[in-house]
Design a protein around this motif. Structure first.
Motif, short mmCIF file in Angstrom:
data_model
loop_
_atom_site.label_atom_id
_atom_site.label_comp_id
_atom_site.label_asym_id
_atom_site.label_seq_id
_atom_site.Cartn_x
_atom_site.Cartn_y
_atom_site.Cartn_z
N THR A 1 -44.52 101.17 48.63
CA THR A 1 -43.96 99.84 48.85
C THR A 1 -45.16 98.95 49.11
N ILE A 2 -45.15 97.81 48.71
CA ILE A 2 -46.27 96.96 48.54
C ILE A 2 -45.73 95.55 49.05
N THR A 3 -46.48 94.90 50.05
CA THR A 3 -46.19 93.52 50.49
C THR A 3 -47.41 92.55 50.33
N VAL A 4 -47.30 91.52 49.65
CA VAL A 4 -48.19 90.63 49.45
C VAL A 4 -47.90 89.17 49.88
N ASP A 5 -48.74 88.68 51.01
CA ASP A 5 -48.48 87.46 51.67
C ASP A 5 -47.10 87.37 52.12
N GLY A 6 -46.67 88.62 52.75
CA GLY A 6 -45.19 88.47 53.56
C GLY A 6 -44.18 88.70 52.41
N VAL A 7 -44.33 88.76 51.14
CA VAL A 7 -43.37 89.11 50.20
C VAL A 7 -43.30 90.64 49.83
N LEU A 8 -42.22 91.35 50.21
CA LEU A 8 -41.95 92.74 49.89
C LEU A 8 -41.57 92.99 48.51
N TYR A 9 -42.31 94.07 48.02
CA TYR A 9 -41.99 94.48 46.65
C TYR A 9 -41.74 96.09 46.78
N PRO A 10 -40.29 96.16 46.87
CA PRO A 10 -39.75 97.59 47.36
C PRO A 10 -40.26 98.79 46.18
N ALA A 11 -40.24 100.00 46.81
CA ALA A 11 -40.91 101.17 45.85
C ALA A 11 -39.72 101.44 44.94
N ALA A 12 -38.56 100.93 44.98
CA ALA A 12 -37.64 101.67 43.81
C ALA A 12 -38.11 100.60 42.42
N HIS A 13 -38.72 99.40 42.47
CA HIS A 13 -39.01 98.71 41.14
C HIS A 13 -40.48 98.79 40.96
N ASN A 14 -41.17 99.66 41.76
CA ASN A 14 -42.68 99.63 41.48
C ASN A 14 -42.98 101.06 40.62
N LEU A 15 -43.92 101.10 39.60
CA LEU A 15 -44.31 101.93 38.96
C LEU A 15 -45.61 102.54 39.59
N VAL A 16 -46.08 103.87 39.07
CA VAL A 16 -47.12 104.41 39.75
C VAL A 16 -47.89 105.02 38.54
N ARG A 17 -49.21 104.55 38.37
CA ARG A 17 -50.07 105.18 37.29
C ARG A 17 -51.03 106.30 37.77
N ILE A 18 -50.94 107.57 37.52
CA ILE A 18 -52.17 108.34 37.83
C ILE A 18 -52.55 108.98 36.58
N GLY A 19 -53.85 108.85 36.53
CA GLY A 19 -54.77 109.21 35.12
C GLY A 19 -54.27 108.11 34.05
#
Lengths: 134, 300
Positions: A45-63
């Motif tokens: 989960t990421i929050t920027v300037d108080g705005v929450l971006y929940p884990a369910a919508h975020n992608l993760v790049r590894i390599g």
């Protein structure tokens, strides 16, 4: 080597075509003390300037591979090593404005050797980070 | 008289490794304490675990030779709850242990510590542990490795978990399974910093872990014959060589009286600011060596 904070200065940038940004991305140092099966990473989960971006919508790049949360759960034999980072890709039409932002990260790790009530533990970080270009 | 053997677990340098310290740096720090034993975490220190590149293996053995260190314990994991909705079977657990036994053997280790998933607050291991270990006893014997489950707070010495491991040793008659004792079980004063994660989270959820479970050192008498390796957990040693949580002044004489001559492998788990661990490990070794020398002087 990486910065001590989970959130890395380098790698914080907008993504998508200039003028039509689709979001932003952010590098997080592997915050666990051991190389970790991706299936034990329960989302970021990421929050920027108080705005929450929940884990369910975020992608993760590894390599070079990009994972949805379900794909992380299925990746039992791929590991994120200590001293490496993951890149979290966050959808946000238009991206973030250039300048300094207050960024918070919460990586969910499952530790099977913790008591069941505490197996999901969150590694948190917060710091200023800078978007250079629109 | 046989003395303790001194080692360091690279867990001590958590967060330094990968940010301000390389594995080569760690060899230097460990060796300069006067330690002879090096404990690693397989998934942390072995690149491309479980298949390290050949060039890395060459370098590993060259560094051991250069610094005159011997590999002691290879820490590994049996991630029983491997997916959100799937647990490992006995066969899968056995396969994981076999993989780690073989890799540890390639690297020269004499012990592995598989950390099993648990099913309750008292760290009762997932029931697959027994079958998964038993299927590997012959392999462990062939490779000359002892498999060590960890006795770690909040599990004390007199407890069904510990007794279950001992019953397994007695039932199988194996010499390739023993107890790894983590000295955190003797902690008798509260933590002010915790290097294992968020101290506020454990203060709320697991106060025992903050306050210490205060196992009497006399309980060592009952299990020491099953203990071939000790992880010397600690959190803070000050400038006067006073440990703020772990009662070494009682632990060391007891271990000496019991004739313990295995490793004390430092496991620092305190403040995780850069480079703090390097100095903390040195202080712990100075403290334990002093206590050991005092005991030996009194019993010469």
């Amino acid at each position: 080597m990486l910065e001590r904070s989970h959130i890395q200065s380098t790698g914080f940038r907008n993504v998508g075509p200039v003028g039509e940004r689709t979001g932003f991305e952010l590098r997080l140092r592997q915050a666990n003390y051991r190389g970790t099966r991706l299936s034990l990473i329960e989302g970021v989960t990421i929050t920027v300037d108080g705005v929450l971006y929940p884990a369910a919508h975020n992608l993760v790049r590894i390599g070079s591979r990009v994972y949805t949360p379900a794909e992380l759960d299925a990746a039992t034999e791929t590991r994120l090593a200590v001293g490496e980072y993951m890149t979290v890709i966050v959808p946000r039409p238009g991206g973030l404005a250039p300048g300094v932002h207050w960024v918070e990260s919460a990586i969910g790790y499952r530790h099977p050797y913790f008591p069941p009530a505490h197996q999901s533990a969150v590694a948190r970080d917060a710091r200023h980070a800078t978007i250079v270009m629109a | 008289m046989t003395g303790f053997r001194y080692g360091v677990s690279l867990y001590s340098y958590t967060d330094d490794l990968g940010t301000v310290m390389t594995l080569d740096d760690a060899f230097d720090h460990v060796a300069d304490t006067g330690a002879t034993g090096l404990e690693i975490l397989g998934e942390t220190s072995v690149p491309l675990y479980p298949e390290p590149p050949a060039a890395w293996l060459d370098h590993w053995f060259a560094q051991l030779e250069r610094y005159q260190l011997e590999p002691t314990n290879f820490a590994c994991w049996v991630d029983t709850r491997i997916q959100l909705d799937r647990k490992l079977t006995v066969a899968e657990g056995a396969e994981q242990i076999a993989l780690d036994l073989r890799l540890a053997h390639r690297l020269g280790f004499k012990f592995i510590r598989p950390k099993f998933g648990v099913i309750d607050y008292n760290l009762t291991p997932d029931p697959i542990w027994e079958g998964a270990v038993e299927r590997n006893l012959d392999l462990a014997q062939a490779l000359g490795i002892i498999i060590l489950p960890e006795i770690h707070a909040p599990t004390p010495i007199h407890h069904p978990v510990t007794e279950g491991y001992i019953a397994f040793i007695e039932r199988t008659g194996t010499r390739n399974f023993g107890l790894m004792l983590d000295t955190g079980i003797f902690q008798d004063r509260p933590l002010t910093a915790w290097g294992g994660g968020d101290i506020e989270a454990i203060r709320k959820d697991a106060p025992d872990m903050v306050n210490g479970i205060k196992v009497p050192v006399e309980h060592l008498d009952d299990i020491i014959r099953y203990v071939p390796f000790i992880q010397a957990k600690f959190h803070h040693v000050d400038e006067d060589l006073h440990d703020h949580q772990i009662p070494w002044e009682r632990i060391v004489p007891r271990l000496k009286a019991l004739g313990y001559a295995g490793y004390l492998s430092s496991e620092y788990e305190g403040v995780r600011d850069p480079w703090v661990a390097i100095e903390q490990v040195r202080r712990q070794h100075a403290l334990i060596r002093r206590l050991e020398a005092e005991w030996e002087a009194q019993h010469a």
